[in-house]
Design a protein around this motif. Structure first.
Motif, PDB file in Angstrom:
ATOM      1  N   UNK A 289       0.837  -1.188   0.000  1.00 22.74           N
ATOM      2  CA  UNK A 289       0.000   0.000   0.000  1.00 22.74           C
ATOM      3  C   UNK A 289       0.875   1.242   0.000  1.00 22.74           C
ATOM      4  N   UNK A 290       0.449   2.229  -0.780  1.00 19.89           N
ATOM      5  CA  UNK A 290       1.194   3.468  -0.868  1.00 19.89           C
ATOM      6  C   UNK A 290       2.187   3.493  -2.003  1.00 19.89           C
ATOM      7  N   UNK A 291       2.417   2.371  -2.649  1.00 21.03           N
ATOM      8  CA  UNK A 291       3.358   2.341  -3.775  1.00 21.03           C
ATOM      9  C   UNK A 291       2.673   2.862  -5.029  1.00 21.03           C
ATOM     10  N   UNK A 292       3.448   3.048  -6.082  1.00 22.13           N
ATOM     11  CA  UNK A 292       2.903   3.553  -7.341  1.00 22.13           C
ATOM     12  C   UNK A 292       1.827   2.613  -7.875  1.00 22.13           C
ATOM     13  N   UNK A 293       0.850   3.210  -8.543  1.00 20.43           N
ATOM     14  CA  UNK A 293      -0.241   2.412  -9.098  1.00 20.43           C
ATOM     15  C   UNK A 293       0.256   1.515 -10.228  1.00 20.43           C
ATOM     16  N   UNK A 294      -0.276   0.325 -10.282  1.00 21.51           N
ATOM     17  CA  UNK A 294       0.052  -0.585 -11.378  1.00 21.51           C
ATOM     18  C   UNK A 294      -0.521  -0.036 -12.671  1.00 21.51           C
ATOM     19  N   UNK A 295       0.216  -0.136 -13.771  1.00 21.47           N
ATOM     20  CA  UNK A 295      -0.304   0.372 -15.049  1.00 21.47           C
ATOM     21  C   UNK A 295      -1.493  -0.445 -15.543  1.00 21.47           C
ATOM     22  N   UNK A 296      -2.358   0.205 -16.291  1.00 27.43           N
ATOM     23  CA  UNK A 296      -3.487  -0.483 -16.907  1.00 27.43           C
ATOM     24  C   UNK A 296      -2.995  -1.166 -18.182  1.00 27.43           C
ATOM     25  N   UNK A 297      -3.202  -2.472 -18.241  1.00 25.53           N
ATOM     26  CA  UNK A 297      -2.730  -3.256 -19.372  1.00 25.53           C
ATOM     27  C   UNK A 297      -3.871  -3.571 -20.328  1.00 25.53           C
TER      28      UNK A 297
END
Length: 458
Positions: free
Chosen positions: A172-180
């Motif tokens: 939690x708090x890390x960069x958002x995962x990219x939308x693939x």
């Protein structure tokens, strides 16, 4: 995901798949999330494994759940609730589904991603837990990744070409995962299922946790008792789900290989399979698809008529007269038909069945131009499930595809959006407009949007 500020890891009672606690607040009955991550116990791991079944059925049976709303979009059903006009105003009449509405456009996102995170938390804990054998760990890994695949399928089935994040095992708090892309999401699902199979093959024979009545063993028992599905038989379930994904990816030869390793059996009952189970016990969840506001689309009866005037046997079984007809504003005729397959609060909802597997094999063979083999399976379903006469000639090309789609429409009626997904796969969504009420011209929405809250700041 972005709007998930907590994890509700399902470390809950295993009997009846009952209620569970939220590990972000103190709970005297359940361990904290931190203790589960750092010092997991055998009991906590076992309970968390069972809890994944609870998570994967979340949002399936509601009036605005996966089966009902996907049925609305696929013109299988219509929800007429005088207290909530959005079932028509947004799901049908609106120009597009609203990603800002958590119940009508933004749904089928938070629940599956929460369960995917729960599975990741469990998988991470397996590296630290003591008192669990390596075979048991592999059985749990194989089960958890198969459940993750099912949750990702809900996401990609609803979002389609809008895509979705897949690299979500992040703190939690890390960069958002990219939308693939859709293609990458489906490939990720296939990878999860293949990894799960490898784990299950090293997972012994019995799961170390109960799995509920929806996951019954496939082996016949003379004493009539139901036992938890074995690990080897769960591999067959894993391959069945993989075959569905193969077909979605148009990997026809691979689909046939996976079907050979699944529980497909033309001699077995068509209802052989695995199901979401429901109950009326304390803390359990009821199947509410028998609610008074869910109606069958009248076009089902019209399209199910046979040359002799009889109805397709599947519609005879699955559609009934409604005790309280529904009204749609602007339409004089009342809706008087409802669905019959979920009459009880405890009725189970299919995840995948033998009947679907037979039709998946037929589709793969059609697309490989092995038409005679495909017609053998189609005619089997026509006779055994639909009560229809055999088609004597071998259909090819578009004629074979149209017959396949007809059989899938009624065999998988109101089981989880198969009609909507199929018509989208074959570029036929516009054909659903003919199934709207007379005088009405609703929109055919091709996909759900990614929730608005998920897109803020991207």
């Amino acid at each position: 995901m972005k709007n998930m500020k907590k994890v509700a890891l399902a470390l809950c009672a295993t009997m009846g798949l009952g209620g569970c606690g939220d590990l972000t607040v103190p709970d005297l009955n359940n361990p904290s999330l931190e203790s589960f991550q750092e010092t997991p116990t055998r009991t906590a791991v076992i309970n968390a494994s069972t809890g994944l079944l609870i998570g994967t059925r979340a949002g399936v049976t509601n009036q605005n759940g996966y089966v009902a709303l996907m049925g609305v979009l696929g013109r299988e059903s219509l929800v007429l609730d005088s207290a909530d006009p959005r079932y028509v105003g947004e799901m049908l009449a609106g120009p597009a589904l609203n990603g800002g509405s958590p119940a009508f456009g933004g749904n089928f996102w938070d629940n599956p991603y929460a369960n995917i995170r729960n599975a990741n938390t469990l998988l991470n804990a397996l590296a630290k837990v003591e008192g669990v054998t390596e075979a048991e760990k592999n059985a749990i890994r194989g089960f958890a990744k198969t459940i993750q695949a099912l949750d990702f399928l809900v996401i990609v089935n609803t979002r389609d070409t809008n895509g979705a994040p897949i690299d979500v095992n992040r703190p939690f708090g890390s960069a958002l995962a990219p939308i693939e892309s859709k293609e990458k999401v489906l490939a990720h699902i296939a990878t999860l299922l293949d990894e799960a199979k490898a784990h299950l093959e090293a997972g012994g024979t019995e799961f170390p946790f109960p799995m509920g009545s929806g996951f019954r063993d496939f082996e016949p028992r003379t004493d009539g008792k139901v036992i938890t599905i074995t690990v080897p038989n769960f591999i067959k379930v894993n391959r069945a789900i993989k075959a569905r994904v193969d077909v979605y990816r148009e990997l026809w030869e691979e689909a046939l290989v996976d079907l050979d390793e699944s529980f497909l059996d033309i001699r077995a009952p068509l209802d052989l399979g695995v199901f979401h189970a429901y109950g009326t016990g304390s803390g359990d969840v009821k199947n509410t698809l028998n609610g008074p506001n869910i109606f069958a689309n009248p076009i089902l009866l019209e399209d199910a008529k046979q040359p002799d005037g009889s109805l397709d046997a599947r519609v005879e079984r699955k559609v009934k007269n409604s005790e309280n007809p529904g009204e749609l504003p602007g339409v004089i005729e009342k809706y008087s038909k409802a669905f019959a397959q979920y009459t009880a609060d405890t009725a189970s909802i299919p995840i995948i069945r033998n009947e679907e597997l037979i039709l998946l094999r037929a589709e793969a063979n059609i697309r490989l131009e092995r038409y005679e083999a495909a017609m053998d399976d189609i005619n089997f379903i026509r006779e055994e499930s639909g009560g229809q006469a055999e088609i004597p000639e071998v259909l090819e090309g578009d004629l074979a595809i149209n017959e396949l789609l007809y059989q899938r429409r009624f065999s998988l009626l109101m089981e989880g959006g198969h009609r909507w997904i199929d018509m989208r796969r074959y570029g036929k969504l516009d054909a659903l407009k003919r199934e709207d009420p007379p005088g009405m011209s609703f929109n055919v929405h091709p996909r759900f949007p990614i929730p608005t809250t998920e897109m803020i700041g991207r």
